[in-house]
Design a protein around this motif. Structure first.
Motif, mmCIF file in Angstrom:
data_model
loop_
_atom_site.group_PDB
_atom_site.id
_atom_site.type_symbol
_atom_site.label_atom_id
_atom_site.label_comp_id
_atom_site.label_asym_id
_atom_site.label_seq_id
_atom_site.Cartn_x
_atom_site.Cartn_y
_atom_site.Cartn_z
ATOM 1 N N LYS A 54 44.530 37.341 39.714
ATOM 2 C CA LYS A 54 43.799 36.169 40.198
ATOM 3 C C LYS A 54 43.921 36.008 41.711
ATOM 4 C CE LYS A 54 44.229 33.627 35.837
ATOM 5 N NZ LYS A 54 44.786 32.423 35.162
ATOM 6 N N ASP A 55 44.844 36.748 42.312
ATOM 7 C CA ASP A 55 45.021 36.657 43.762
ATOM 8 C C ASP A 55 43.980 37.470 44.531
ATOM 9 O OD1 ASP A 55 47.255 35.046 43.420
ATOM 10 O OD2 ASP A 55 48.641 36.749 43.404
ATOM 11 N N LEU A 56 43.228 38.297 43.815
ATOM 12 C CA LEU A 56 42.197 39.088 44.481
ATOM 13 C C LEU A 56 41.001 38.217 44.851
ATOM 14 C CD1 LEU A 56 42.175 42.286 42.226
ATOM 15 C CD2 LEU A 56 42.957 42.158 44.598
ATOM 16 N N PRO A 57 40.274 38.599 45.899
ATOM 17 C CA PRO A 57 39.046 37.858 46.221
ATOM 18 C C PRO A 57 38.052 37.960 45.064
ATOM 19 C CG PRO A 57 39.660 39.351 48.014
ATOM 20 C CD PRO A 57 40.535 39.704 46.851
ATOM 21 N N PRO A 58 37.199 36.948 44.904
ATOM 22 C CA PRO A 58 36.193 37.015 43.824
ATOM 23 C C PRO A 58 35.191 38.129 44.085
ATOM 24 C CG PRO A 58 35.767 35.162 45.289
ATOM 25 C CD PRO A 58 37.092 35.721 45.701
ATOM 26 N N LEU A 59 34.689 38.714 43.001
ATOM 27 C CA LEU A 59 33.716 39.800 43.113
ATOM 28 C C LEU A 59 32.356 39.234 43.511
ATOM 29 C CD1 LEU A 59 33.485 42.884 42.627
ATOM 30 C CD2 LEU A 59 32.670 42.348 40.320
ATOM 31 N N GLU A 109 40.160 45.944 48.400
ATOM 32 C CA GLU A 109 40.894 46.315 49.600
ATOM 33 C C GLU A 109 40.692 45.346 50.768
ATOM 34 O OE1 GLU A 109 39.992 50.405 50.397
ATOM 35 O OE2 GLU A 109 40.917 51.101 48.541
ATOM 36 N N THR A 110 39.948 44.267 50.519
ATOM 37 C CA THR A 110 39.670 43.302 51.589
ATOM 38 C C THR A 110 40.945 42.715 52.210
ATOM 39 O OG1 THR A 110 37.453 42.724 50.842
ATOM 40 C CG2 THR A 110 38.638 41.052 52.100
ATOM 41 N N PRO A 111 41.921 42.238 51.427
ATOM 42 C CA PRO A 111 43.117 41.643 52.062
ATOM 43 C C PRO A 111 43.839 42.615 52.993
ATOM 44 C CG PRO A 111 43.032 41.063 49.736
ATOM 45 C CD PRO A 111 41.971 42.088 49.953
ATOM 46 N N TYR A 112 43.990 43.862 52.565
ATOM 47 C CA TYR A 112 44.682 44.860 53.394
ATOM 48 C C TYR A 112 43.889 45.146 54.662
ATOM 49 C CZ TYR A 112 46.342 49.506 54.852
ATOM 50 O OH TYR A 112 46.797 50.570 55.568
ATOM 51 N N ARG A 113 42.591 45.328 54.519
ATOM 52 C CA ARG A 113 41.781 45.671 55.688
ATOM 53 C C ARG A 113 41.646 44.486 56.641
ATOM 54 N NH1 ARG A 113 38.642 50.620 54.945
ATOM 55 N NH2 ARG A 113 37.034 49.783 56.307
ATOM 56 N N GLU A 114 41.682 43.279 56.114
ATOM 57 C CA GLU A 114 41.670 42.106 57.000
ATOM 58 C C GLU A 114 42.933 42.051 57.843
ATOM 59 O OE1 GLU A 114 40.942 38.730 54.506
ATOM 60 O OE2 GLU A 114 38.755 38.904 54.689
ATOM 61 N N SER A 115 44.057 42.461 57.248
ATOM 62 C CA SER A 115 45.303 42.482 58.027
ATOM 63 C C SER A 115 45.215 43.519 59.139
ATOM 64 C CB SER A 115 46.504 42.763 57.115
ATOM 65 O OG SER A 115 46.494 44.104 56.649
ATOM 66 N N LEU A 116 44.578 44.668 58.850
ATOM 67 C CA LEU A 116 44.395 45.681 59.880
ATOM 68 C C LEU A 116 43.384 45.229 60.929
ATOM 69 C CD1 LEU A 116 44.285 48.936 57.696
ATOM 70 C CD2 LEU A 116 46.198 48.063 59.039
ATOM 71 N N SER A 117 42.358 44.490 60.498
ATOM 72 C CA SER A 117 41.355 43.987 61.439
ATOM 73 C C SER A 117 41.980 43.020 62.433
ATOM 74 C CB SER A 117 40.213 43.290 60.689
ATOM 75 O OG SER A 117 39.374 44.228 60.066
ATOM 76 N N THR A 118 42.934 42.212 61.959
ATOM 77 C CA THR A 118 43.613 41.271 62.849
ATOM 78 C C THR A 118 44.351 42.024 63.948
ATOM 79 O OG1 THR A 118 43.901 39.698 61.045
ATOM 80 C CG2 THR A 118 45.337 39.433 62.955
ATOM 81 N N ILE A 119 45.037 43.099 63.558
ATOM 82 C CA ILE A 119 45.751 43.917 64.545
ATOM 83 C C ILE A 119 44.759 44.587 65.488
ATOM 84 C CG2 ILE A 119 47.243 45.926 64.827
ATOM 85 C CD1 ILE A 119 48.418 45.231 62.052
ATOM 86 N N GLY A 173 48.216 51.778 39.869
ATOM 87 C CA GLY A 173 47.824 50.561 40.557
ATOM 88 C C GLY A 173 47.309 49.464 39.669
ATOM 89 N N ASN A 174 46.615 48.519 40.312
ATOM 90 C CA ASN A 174 46.109 47.314 39.663
ATOM 91 C C ASN A 174 44.632 47.461 39.322
ATOM 92 O OD1 ASN A 174 47.652 46.289 42.519
ATOM 93 N ND2 ASN A 174 48.699 45.898 40.587
ATOM 94 N N LEU A 175 44.192 46.729 38.329
ATOM 95 C CA LEU A 175 42.775 46.733 37.972
ATOM 96 C C LEU A 175 41.942 46.178 39.124
ATOM 97 C CD1 LEU A 175 42.950 45.390 34.300
ATOM 98 C CD2 LEU A 175 42.637 47.760 35.029
ATOM 99 N N LEU A 176 40.797 46.799 39.363
ATOM 100 C CA LEU A 176 39.874 46.313 40.382
ATOM 101 C C LEU A 176 39.153 45.060 39.892
ATOM 102 C CD1 LEU A 176 40.446 49.035 41.735
ATOM 103 C CD2 LEU A 176 37.982 49.293 42.123
ATOM 104 N N PRO A 177 38.657 44.234 40.806
ATOM 105 C CA PRO A 177 37.866 43.070 40.396
ATOM 106 C C PRO A 177 36.693 43.506 39.517
ATOM 107 C CG PRO A 177 38.337 42.980 42.745
ATOM 108 C CD PRO A 177 38.798 44.325 42.278
ATOM 109 N N GLY A 178 36.479 42.766 38.453
ATOM 110 C CA GLY A 178 35.378 43.072 37.541
ATOM 111 C C GLY A 178 35.736 44.029 36.426
ATOM 112 N N VAL A 179 36.958 44.590 36.446
ATOM 113 C CA VAL A 179 37.394 45.521 35.406
ATOM 114 C C VAL A 179 38.224 44.784 34.361
ATOM 115 C CG1 VAL A 179 38.766 47.590 34.897
ATOM 116 C CG2 VAL A 179 37.387 47.490 36.983
#
Length: 586
Positions: free
Chosen positions: A7-12, A240-250, A391-397
């Motif tokens: 549930k912590d993943l962004p909505p699809l 992968e949005t949360p991880y890439r957002e952290s890289l985008s901030t850097i 790993g974890n299930l992708l959103p929508g799976v």
């Protein structure tokens, strides 16, 4: 019990079902990363030749116009099965523009493994009813032999350029039209009418026909819809949005630009892993893909260093190759790499730990998917790495675990068959209703793999793939169907009966081994001579990864059920016991 994504993943986001893949990739209206901020999508790792998104958009436009004229095709007339194009290619920066050009005409692309023999390619071309074939100079002889077998005329075989380092001075024996000639011709042709699809049509129409052995049997054409590829691209990007957002901030703090990866593609673009994950999901979110025609360790390391690669997409045999050559690794600058993803075959926890010791700053990730799920089902988050996990299930799976009695498993750490529902689950198998019904039901797909759900130290649910029900052999991530090899072996006069299984191999993961009952025609030939003849029979007609590198063992009888089905499980148990008795040295 149905297991769901965190549930912590962004909505699809909304997944469009009325647009072709080409529009999804080339038009910002459908949610892709802005073209103006995206890196060049495809760059040749050998020559440095590169296409911007404007280049790609123009090339797709011009090429589709020229193909429409060449074949008499119209975007809004006929079915996709009237417009099937084969692609027998090494990796090139032109592959995806070619594929999207066919999609621009509402056609189907059937990509074939570049390692195929002429007989294997002919099987796919015949089964798919391909009307034309695109290939390249290093593969031309095989392509022509296969085309001749299935009646594709020489004027429907076309060439795609490859770098001079790959062509090695080869010249075509004949006058074959090239992709570049099509593009030049298309510039002066009238624009095509836009595809006009109603709701749901993108979910019903096949875009790619990739060949898989599924849970058993000969290779089958997997009908992958436009929406399947679109869905998995969005699922991967969302996960992968949360991880890439952290890289985008850097990244933004460094140069005021959003983060876009520089990814390396040396895996076959005909394989669902590279086709969807690397070549669709990546460019969709603005990444640059550096393309190599095949894996060679030094070329791979030089490319990482030269282009400052940030994301690697590998398979376990390449990782093992790297770990066996640590002295060579130290000669190259790999510091740009932030993340390494592996798939197509399991990566053991011990191997992952060893790689981590060599590159402690890398996020070492693993995923799981199938051609029939186009492609990724679950993936390791860089922020929740657990070696050995897929790993974890992708959103929508959605996932279920079903035991041998057909009962759903509701506990953690208890194995059973993994059954999946996802918007990326494909339409089924071409002209194979029996196999389709055996694998797909009510939107769900039986994977044929044994899995269990475990809770990680970070309290998230991880998928562990622990065994395989299906009989498929995975050699360096490539599929080998036992039934295909068995049928071929039975053509040899020395073979009365046979069975093929996969046996463990450190470098390849698995390799095929044959159990053979010799025929009377073998006479009193010693086993070495018979073995050499049978081995040559396979090597002369099958791709290298299908060769019997696990050897041949002669038996009096092949174990079978009362209905005649080969009991490969008994042969696997026998092999396992034999290896255990030998101390695992076989």
């Amino acid at each position: 019990m149905v297991f769901l994504p965190s549930k912590d993943l962004p909505p699809l986001p909304h997944i469009p079902d009325d647009v072709p893949i080409c529009d999804f990739m080339l038009d910002e209206r459908f949610g892709r990363f802005p073209l103006g901020y995206s890196r060049d999508p495809f760059t040749c790792g050998l020559t440095g030749r590169s296409y911007s998104w404007l280049d790609v958009r123009d090339r797709v436009d011009y090429l589709s116009r020229a193909l429409a004229k060449e074949f008499g095709w119209h975007p809004n007339q006929g079915t996709e099965w009237d417009k099937v194009v084969g692609a027998f290619l090494l990796n090139t920066i032109d592959s995806l523009p070619l594929f999207w050009s066919v999609h621009r005409l509402a056609g189907v692309v059937t990509p074939a493994n570049a390692a195929y023999s002429a007989a294997e390619l002919a099987y796919q071309l015949d089964n798919s009813k391909a009307k034309a074939l695109f290939t390249c100079l290093p593969l031309l002889d095989t392509a022509l032999e296969a085309a001749d077998k299935v009646g594709i005329p020489r004027n429907r075989v076309y060439l795609v350029d490859v770098p001079p380092q790959v062509a090695k001075g080869a010249k075509a024996q004949g006058n074959f039209k090239t992709l570049e000639q099509f593009i030049k011709e298309g510039q002066s042709l009238p624009k095509l009418e836009k595809i006009q699809w109603g709701p749901g049509e993108g979910a019903r129409r096949t875009a790619f026909l990739c060949y898989s052995s599924g849970t058993s049997g000969l290779p089958k054409g997997v009908m992958i819809s436009h929406r399947n590829v679109i869905a998995n691209s969005i699922q991967i990007a969302t996960f992968e949005t949360p991880y890439r957002e952290s890289l985008s901030t850097i990244q933004s703090k460094l140069d005021n630009e959003p983060y876009c990866a520089i990814a390396l593609d040396l895996l076959p673009q005909s394989h669902i892993y590279a086709l969807v994950y690397i070549c669709h999901a990546g460019p969709y979110r603005g990444d640059q893909v550096i393309v190599l025609p095949r894996f060679e360790l030094k070329a791979f390391l030089e490319t990482v260093q030269k282009f400052r690669i940030t994301e690697l997409f590998l398979v376990p045999p390449i990782i093992i190759n790297m770990l066996r050559n640590k002295d060579l690794l130290r000669q190259y600058d790999m510091s740009s790499v932030k993340c390494m993803f592996t798939g197509a075959a399991p990566l053991g926890a011990e191997t992952a730990k060893e790689l981590h010791e060599v590159f402690p700053k890398w996020a070492i990730r693993q995923g799981y998917g199938l051609t029939e799920t186009a492609t990724v089902v679950c993936s390791t988050s860089p922020m929740d790495i657990w070696f050995g996990s897929s790993g974890n299930l992708l959103p929508g799976v959605e996932a279920r675990i079903v035991d041998a009695d057909g009962k759903e498993v509701i506990e953690y750490d208890k194995p059973g068959e993994l059954v999946i529902r996802s918007p990326s689950v494909v339409l089924g198998y071409l002209n194979n209703e029996k196999a389709t019904k055996e694998t797909f039901f009510d939107g769900w797909m039986r994977t044929g793999d044994i899995a269990m759900i475990r809770v990680s130290p970070k309290k998230t649910e991880h998928v562990f793939i622990v065994d395989r029900i299906k009989e498929l052999i995975k050699v360096k991530g490539m599929q080998v169907a036992p039934a295909e090899l068995e049928a071929h072996l039975l053509d040899h006069p020395a073979v009365a009966d046979c069975a093929v299984i996969g046996v463990p191999d450190e470098a390849a993961g698995e390799i095929p081994k044959a159990f053979v009952v010799k025929s009377p025609a073998a006479g009193n030939d010693d086993d070495a001579a018979t073995t050499a003849a049978i081995m040559k029979h396979v090597q002369d007609h099958k791709a290298r990864h299908k060769w019997l590198k696990g050897g041949i063992e002669y038996v009096d009888v092949i174990p079978k059920s009362p209905s005649g089905k080969i009991l490969r499980r008994l042969l696997r148990d026998r092999e396992r016991e034999k290896r255990r008795a030998a101390g695992g040295k076989l």
